[in-house]
Design a protein around this motif. Sequence first.
Motif, short mmCIF file in Angstrom:
data_model
loop_
_atom_site.label_atom_id
_atom_site.label_comp_id
_atom_site.label_asym_id
_atom_site.label_seq_id
_atom_site.Cartn_x
_atom_site.Cartn_y
_atom_site.Cartn_z
N GLY A 223 0.90 -1.22 0.07
CA GLY A 223 -0.03 0.06 0.11
C GLY A 223 0.90 1.35 0.00
O GLY A 223 0.40 2.49 -0.26
N ALA A 224 2.16 1.22 0.25
CA ALA A 224 2.95 2.39 0.02
C ALA A 224 3.37 2.68 -1.24
O ALA A 224 3.06 2.10 -2.11
CB ALA A 224 4.38 1.96 0.86
N ILE A 225 3.78 4.14 -1.28
CA ILE A 225 4.14 4.50 -2.83
C ILE A 225 5.52 5.10 -2.50
O ILE A 225 6.03 5.38 -1.51
CB ILE A 225 3.27 5.50 -3.38
N GLY A 226 6.38 4.89 -3.64
CA GLY A 226 7.74 5.38 -3.37
C GLY A 226 8.33 6.20 -4.53
O GLY A 226 7.76 6.08 -5.65
N SER A 227 9.33 7.05 -4.32
CA SER A 227 9.95 7.70 -5.35
C SER A 227 11.63 7.26 -5.20
O SER A 227 12.07 7.05 -4.02
CB SER A 227 9.97 9.13 -5.14
N PHE A 228 12.06 6.99 -6.33
CA PHE A 228 13.52 6.39 -6.60
C PHE A 228 14.24 7.20 -7.42
O PHE A 228 13.76 7.79 -8.59
CB PHE A 228 13.48 4.95 -6.83
N GLU A 229 15.61 7.49 -7.28
CA GLU A 229 16.48 8.20 -7.96
C GLU A 229 17.71 7.45 -8.01
O GLU A 229 18.17 7.16 -7.00
CB GLU A 229 16.60 9.70 -7.74
N ALA A 230 18.08 7.16 -9.08
CA ALA A 230 19.67 6.52 -9.40
C ALA A 230 20.35 7.47 -10.46
O ALA A 230 19.95 7.58 -11.32
CB ALA A 230 19.59 5.21 -9.91
N THR A 231 21.33 8.21 -9.83
CA THR A 231 22.15 9.03 -11.05
C THR A 231 23.59 9.01 -10.64
O THR A 231 24.15 8.68 -9.69
CB THR A 231 21.74 10.54 -10.87
N ARG A 232 24.37 9.28 -11.83
CA ARG A 232 25.72 9.43 -11.84
C ARG A 232 26.23 10.84 -12.11
O ARG A 232 27.28 11.09 -12.16
CB ARG A 232 26.23 8.57 -12.85
N MET A 233 24.91 11.67 -12.06
CA MET A 233 25.20 13.23 -12.01
C MET A 233 24.99 14.11 -11.01
O MET A 233 24.93 15.22 -11.42
CB MET A 233 24.19 13.43 -13.51
N ALA A 234 24.89 13.39 -9.88
CA ALA A 234 24.38 14.41 -8.79
C ALA A 234 25.80 14.99 -8.11
O ALA A 234 26.69 14.49 -7.30
CB ALA A 234 23.87 13.31 -7.54
N THR A 235 26.11 16.04 -8.89
CA THR A 235 27.34 16.54 -8.69
C THR A 235 27.66 16.87 -7.08
O THR A 235 26.76 17.55 -6.34
CB THR A 235 27.35 18.28 -9.25
#
Length: 399
Positions: free
Chosen positions: A253-265
């Motif tokens: 029932g949860a919702i989620g946000s995910f970010e995967a980046t090699r550009m997060a200076t």
Amino acid sequence: MVGHGFMGAAHSQAYRVAPRFFDLPRTPVMQTLVGRDGAATRAAADRWGWASTSTDWREVLDDPTIDLVDIVSPGSTHVDIAVAALAAGKHVLCEKPLANTVAEATRMAEAARDAATRGVFAMVGFTYRRVPAVTHMRDLVAAGRLGTIRQVRAQYLQDWLVDEDGPMTWRLDKDLAGSGALGDIGAHAVDAVEFITGQRLDAVSGLLHTFVTERPLLDTSVVQTGLGGAAGSERGTVTVDDTALITAKLSGGAIGSFEATRMATGRKNALRIEISGSAGALAFDLERPNELELYDATRPATELGFTRVLVTEPEHPYFAAWWPTGHTIGYEHAFSHQLVDLVRAVDAGVQPTPSFADGLHVQRVLDAVERSSASGSAWIDTEPDGESERDSDHEGVSA
Ligand code: SOE
């Protein structure tokens, strides 16, 4: 062990250190290091402490003294080595993500399911489950300390590709790596959140983006530490994502946000996970791996606020084996914890987790994100043919 790059070093450290700090029913023997280049493999074997070397992984499958094959080579090699090793009766530890495609991961999971009936087991190397603070997050959630889990937000932030002249490596070639930030570090975030919450990502909407589409090819005639060469004059096409954004609906029932980046200076290796529940919250940052922020919403209003838990007590997962309270541990210790749990499971004849079935589920999530991104970020179910049997759901609260 097949491969001897960054993960080869981390796994080698675990083989040497774990048996000295944990009581293991069997002692790992660092027997054969396999690599493509004989001289480089012998140098790595000398450095990391392997007894012999080979340039053909098939040789170790015929060696009756070898009990386990540890695959730390690029994702394109995982399926052939793992399926053959399991068929040869060798236990397998395979780096993440499990494979480069769902088809490959499916073959590996089927081979592992068959091998398990013969007492031969396989594990996929999502090591962050075994950072004590992350294991402790799972225990706190499982004990109900956060109440109903409503939202999760996970970011895995690196910045090693910000320089557009950074050279091509195997990680930027889809044929070798399968995907970019999505599979390399997004897979970690997905597995860690599912491990902590006990909920699965059932549907996803994704956006993949590549900012720098061409990079200098590596001139391997110029040896450069860590990259295996220096930026040459030729340029190659980047065929994977620099950044992946995911919105997810979870099974509980949860919702989620995910970010995967090699550009997060400026962010070097920041896996950040925050879990928001009806009775509290937890926040973790891999750049501060010994700390956990805990918000207990049940405390008196005058005492509310996130508290900083220093996860270095002997009562915390794995920590009793290391140092007195307050003496912190690092990135490499999770690899020792991974090996300890693998050796203990194999010796007890039980399935270690995360299993290849767990790895196949993550591969299906990654594939759904890629298909979603290609279709204008439409919602896509991760397990269209019904939930793949996962093993981690049966994992109890850690000792
Ligand atoms: C990416 O650079 C990477 O090496 C991942 O491949 C590893 O899995 C992670 O532990 C550290 O970052």
